[in-house]
Design a protein around this motif. Structure first.
Motif, mmCIF file in Angstrom:
data_model
loop_
_atom_site.group_PDB
_atom_site.id
_atom_site.type_symbol
_atom_site.label_atom_id
_atom_site.label_comp_id
_atom_site.label_asym_id
_atom_site.label_seq_id
_atom_site.Cartn_x
_atom_site.Cartn_y
_atom_site.Cartn_z
ATOM 1 N N HIS A 78 0.842 -1.188 0.000
ATOM 2 C CA HIS A 78 0.000 0.000 0.000
ATOM 3 C C HIS A 78 0.883 1.246 0.000
ATOM 4 O O HIS A 78 1.965 1.243 0.587
ATOM 5 N N PRO A 79 0.474 2.335 -0.673
ATOM 6 C CA PRO A 79 1.294 3.558 -0.670
ATOM 7 C C PRO A 79 1.619 4.078 0.719
ATOM 8 O O PRO A 79 2.651 4.721 0.915
ATOM 9 N N MET A 80 0.755 3.801 1.694
ATOM 10 C CA MET A 80 1.029 4.256 3.047
ATOM 11 C C MET A 80 2.325 3.646 3.592
ATOM 12 O O MET A 80 2.986 4.215 4.449
ATOM 13 N N PHE A 81 2.719 2.476 3.026
ATOM 14 C CA PHE A 81 3.960 1.839 3.469
ATOM 15 C C PHE A 81 5.175 2.693 3.117
ATOM 16 O O PHE A 81 6.185 2.660 3.825
ATOM 17 N N LEU A 82 5.096 3.448 2.016
ATOM 18 C CA LEU A 82 6.203 4.324 1.662
ATOM 19 C C LEU A 82 6.502 5.295 2.792
ATOM 20 O O LEU A 82 7.668 5.559 3.117
ATOM 21 N N HIS A 83 5.457 5.834 3.387
ATOM 22 C CA HIS A 83 5.643 6.789 4.487
ATOM 23 C C HIS A 83 6.068 6.083 5.771
ATOM 24 O O HIS A 83 7.021 6.487 6.430
ATOM 25 N N SER A 84 5.365 5.009 6.125
ATOM 26 C CA SER A 84 5.698 4.318 7.374
ATOM 27 C C SER A 84 7.098 3.720 7.318
ATOM 28 O O SER A 84 7.816 3.699 8.316
ATOM 29 N N ASN A 85 7.508 3.260 6.127
ATOM 30 C CA ASN A 85 8.858 2.724 5.963
ATOM 31 C C ASN A 85 9.904 3.816 6.169
ATOM 32 O O ASN A 85 10.982 3.575 6.729
ATOM 33 N N ALA A 86 9.581 5.035 5.733
ATOM 34 C CA ALA A 86 10.532 6.146 5.853
ATOM 35 C C ALA A 86 10.667 6.651 7.278
ATOM 36 O O ALA A 86 11.657 7.311 7.610
ATOM 37 N N THR A 87 9.708 6.359 8.144
ATOM 38 C CA THR A 87 9.796 6.838 9.527
ATOM 39 C C THR A 87 10.911 6.156 10.312
ATOM 40 O O THR A 87 11.188 6.549 11.445
ATOM 41 N N SER A 88 11.570 5.152 9.729
ATOM 42 C CA SER A 88 12.726 4.562 10.404
ATOM 43 C C SER A 88 13.854 5.577 10.540
ATOM 44 O O SER A 88 14.730 5.431 11.391
ATOM 45 N N HIS A 89 13.827 6.613 9.696
ATOM 46 C CA HIS A 89 14.816 7.684 9.800
ATOM 47 C C HIS A 89 14.214 8.821 10.620
ATOM 48 O O HIS A 89 13.459 9.650 10.107
ATOM 49 N N LYS A 90 14.547 8.870 11.895
ATOM 50 C CA LYS A 90 14.083 9.972 12.727
ATOM 51 C C LYS A 90 14.802 11.271 12.384
ATOM 52 O O LYS A 90 14.307 12.362 12.637
ATOM 53 N N TRP A 91 15.987 11.145 11.819
ATOM 54 C CA TRP A 91 16.882 12.269 11.562
ATOM 55 C C TRP A 91 17.060 12.403 10.056
ATOM 56 O O TRP A 91 17.396 11.440 9.369
ATOM 57 N N ASN A 208 -4.417 2.127 -4.064
ATOM 58 C CA ASN A 208 -4.231 1.244 -2.913
ATOM 59 C C ASN A 208 -3.070 0.274 -3.152
ATOM 60 O O ASN A 208 -2.971 -0.748 -2.495
ATOM 61 N N ASN A 209 -2.243 0.570 -4.130
ATOM 62 C CA ASN A 209 -1.004 -0.174 -4.340
ATOM 63 C C ASN A 209 0.021 0.773 -4.956
ATOM 64 O O ASN A 209 -0.325 1.812 -5.513
ATOM 65 N N VAL A 210 1.295 0.422 -4.830
ATOM 66 C CA VAL A 210 2.372 1.306 -5.282
ATOM 67 C C VAL A 210 2.675 1.044 -6.751
ATOM 68 O O VAL A 210 2.954 -0.093 -7.141
ATOM 69 N N VAL A 211 2.600 2.085 -7.557
ATOM 70 C CA VAL A 211 2.901 2.010 -8.982
ATOM 71 C C VAL A 211 4.002 3.017 -9.286
ATOM 72 O O VAL A 211 3.952 4.162 -8.826
ATOM 73 N N VAL A 212 5.004 2.580 -10.050
ATOM 74 C CA VAL A 212 6.145 3.434 -10.390
ATOM 75 C C VAL A 212 6.213 3.591 -11.911
ATOM 76 O O VAL A 212 6.617 2.656 -12.610
ATOM 77 N N PRO A 213 5.825 4.741 -12.466
ATOM 78 C CA PRO A 213 5.961 4.952 -13.911
ATOM 79 C C PRO A 213 7.440 4.998 -14.321
ATOM 80 O O PRO A 213 8.241 5.667 -13.656
ATOM 81 N N MET A 214 7.783 4.317 -15.400
ATOM 82 C CA MET A 214 9.156 4.274 -15.875
ATOM 83 C C MET A 214 9.180 4.249 -17.396
ATOM 84 O O MET A 214 8.316 3.654 -18.029
#
Length: 627
Positions: A78-91, A208-214
């Motif tokens: 889910h696209p929300m994972f992009l944000h939640s995954n990035a929260t591992s970087h507090k700094w 509701n899913n991650v799509v990357v145009p290329m």
């Protein structure tokens, strides 16, 4: 998740999103938008503040449809994972370091520099972050692995990246959107690819899913131009290009392809835009305070009062952090920040009364590994009360100025160490280590090392040793890796003023030589600290004299012995090389001798054959004459 060389990269599936679904929501929110301006057609406005941008709600019908579309059972992202995954970087600088790691790993593919700069997006003039290197670049398959989760081509023990997740976490931590340009030359085939990972695009479309145009292009040697590389059909390429032009900062294909002009035959360019704001609504990255630096927005008054040492600066200054981030880099490799090279800062060279201490824990049963820790007082001590250990892993700084000992009563102030324990694994964000038993043993040893060094040397720089019961020395919990500002001041002899202390975060280096390869043989006695829990700890520095002059002589002697060992190692390597060359010369001489001998034999055979032939011809002529 299925990987294919298709133009649309769906990180969850390769066929569940048709073209009609792709085109259903055209861009009505431009880059640099304000959340209040989000139109009703896309009912998921995005907060520009990173820590508030993770709220994502989709309609119930979409949620049910996503669970079992086309009757297929497979994992989805889910696209929300992009944000939640990035929260591992507090700094934010921790995320920046991940992008630098990717460029440094490209040294093995010929990279000579990485450049970090601020640019303005062409359509709206909003600030964006540019990271560019001249490494090997990525072909169409490699860039798809890069934009996906968990795929990593880095198998060497010398590379920093391991998990195939760093690019996604770091780019999404710094901004809502990132576009990647990469050019790759292999076997006379020159390709260039563009990929877009856009949180804005996915949220605004209600995906509701991650799509990357290329899109991909290949160089046509006869036409001397790049043409579309179309593995499937032109409609597929066209729909991807349309999405790229709608949601990237570049509105035309010519403008998009112009971004390759400064890449050369190979390399990669990353542009992160729609940069996040902090909780105060200000840009999280500060490009204005210093035109040659990137800072983190915040209160600067406290920092101005402190001594301008790297430990007081690295949490807020990317230039300071980058100067200590790596222990060693090739001399030709440059890290360029906003047009000026970053100067490597060797923390070990900032120390006085240096000791080199060997620690030999047991790893994987009975296997012993050797770690050398350089420990000493900062040259600015006692005025600079910075202290802690700088712990590297595979050349990369993981924990900067990490405090193994709490300095509630002054013990350990000004004591700084540098070490590189590659036997313990860092966490995925490379800002801490996994809390294993090996790390706990290392933490205990560093605490012991700090207290012993402090008790023996604190009076040399004016600190007063405080008598205390064994239970009064406290240790920071192993889970705490952020540096804190101590409130208590040390007891000083003949000093009337107090100085504020501060700690900081991590640093980057453009390294040439390392002073932490100490000699293993010394002329004086060594003291053993015990081998509990399967470890063997040994101090390899000489016992210092009681005077300051004696301590300085000891420190100089240690550095000379270290340099002597380095030169001896170099001499041995050169001698071995000479022996190998001598052996090669002898082999070539033997081969030459064999060839000459064989040539002599062939010459004799040729002489005999010539003589036989001559006699045969002579006999034939005689017979003809008789006849």
């Amino acid at each position: 998740m299925t990987m294919s060389n298709s133009n649309i990269i769906d990180l969850c599936s390769d066929d569940e999103m048709g073209r009609s679904n792709i085109k259903k929501c055209r861009r009505e929110i431009e880059p640099g938008f304000d959340s209040a301006s989000a139109p009703s057609v896309c009912p998921t406005p995005i907060s520009r503040q990173f820590w508030k941008a993770g709220y994502y709600e989709i309609e119930q019908g979409q949620r049910c449809k996503a669970a079992n579309q086309y009757g297929k059972n497979h994992m989805r992202i889910h696209p929300m994972f992009l944000h939640s995954n990035a929260t591992s970087h507090k700094w934010a600088f921790g995320a920046m370091a991940e992008l630098l790691d990717n460029a440094v790993d490209e040294v093995q593919n010929g990279a000579t520099f990485v450049s970090i700069d601020k640019i303005s997006t062409p359509q709206y003039g909003t600030p964006a972050l540019l990271i560019r290197d001249d490494g090997g670049g990525m072909d169409p398959d490699a860039i798809r692995r890069c934009m996906s989760f968990g795929f990593s081509d880095k198998k060497s023990k010398f590379t920093i990246g391991q998990y195939g997740n760093g690019f996604k976490t770091s780019s999404m931590r710094l901004g809502a959107d990132v576009i990647v340009f990469s050019r790759h030359l292999k076997s006379r085939s020159l390709t260039q690819s563009v990929g877009l990972l856009s949180y804005t695009f996915l949220r605004s479309m209600g995906n509701n899913n991650v799509v990357v145009p290329m899109v991909d292009y290949e160089f046509n040697s006869s036409a001397r131009t790049f043409g579309p590389l179309i593995p499937h059909d032109e409609d597929h390429f066209s729909s991807n290009l349309t999405m790229l032009l709608q949601w990237s900062p570049y509105s035309t294909e010519d403008e998009l392809l112009k971004q390759f002009d400064d890449i050369g035959d190979h390399g990669t360019k990353v542009v992160i835009y729609n940069l996040w704001l902090n909780d105060d609504g200000e840009m999280e990255l500060d490009f204005d305070s210093d035109p040659e630096d990137i800072c983190i927005n915040g209160d600067k008054t406290g920092r101005m009062k402190q001594i301008q040492y790297v430990a007081n600066l690295y949490q807020h200054s990317l230039r300071a952090y980058a100067s200590i981030l790596y222990r060693q880099l090739p001399e030709y490799f440059r890290i360029i920040l906003r047009g000026r090279d970053i100067e490597y800062h060797n923390i070990a060279e900032d120390l006085k009364y240096v000791q080199f201490i060997k620690y030999m824990p047991q790893v994987d049963g009975n296997l012993e590994v050797e770690i050398i820790t350089a420990i000493g007082f900062l040259k600015e001590a006692p005025h600079a009360n910075t202290h802690g250990f700088n712990i590297y892993h595979r050349n990369r700084l993981i924990l900067p100025f990490w405090r193994a000992v709490g300095c509630t009563n002054g013990t350990g102030r000004g004591v700084v160490g540098v070490l590189e324990p590659d036997f313990i694994q860092p966490t995925h964000n490379k800002q801490d280590f996994e809390k294993t038993s090996l790390f706990q043993k290392l933490e205990d040893r560093l605490k012991q090392m700090t207290v012993e060094y402090w008790n023996k040397h604190c009076k040399l720089i004016g600190y007063q040793q405080v008598k205390k019961t064994p239970s009064t020395t406290t240790t920071l919990p192993s889970s705490v890796t952020q540096n804190c500002v101590d409130q208590d001041q040390p007891l000083l002899l003949n000093h009337g003023s107090q100085y504020e202390s501060s700690n900081s975060r991590a640093g980057l280096i453009k390294k040439r030589k390392d002073l932490l390869d100490p000699p293993l043989k010394l002329q004086h006695a060594k003291r053993h600290m015990g081998s509990s829990c399967g470890t063997d700890v040994q101090c390899i520095s000489e016992e210092p004299e009681n005077s300051v002059e004696g301590m300085m002589r000891v420190s100089q002697k240690m550095l000379l012995m270290q340099e002597n060992k380095r030169l001896q190692s170099r001499l041995l390597a050169l001698e071995k090389m000479v022996q190998e060359l001598d052996l090669k010369v002898q082999q070539l001489k033997d081969e030459q001798k064999n060839v000459e001998q064989h040539a002599g034999e062939l010459e004799n055979e040729l002489t005999q054959l010539t003589q036989t032939l001559f006699e045969s011809c002579k006999w034939n002529m005689y017979k003809q004459h008789v006849c």
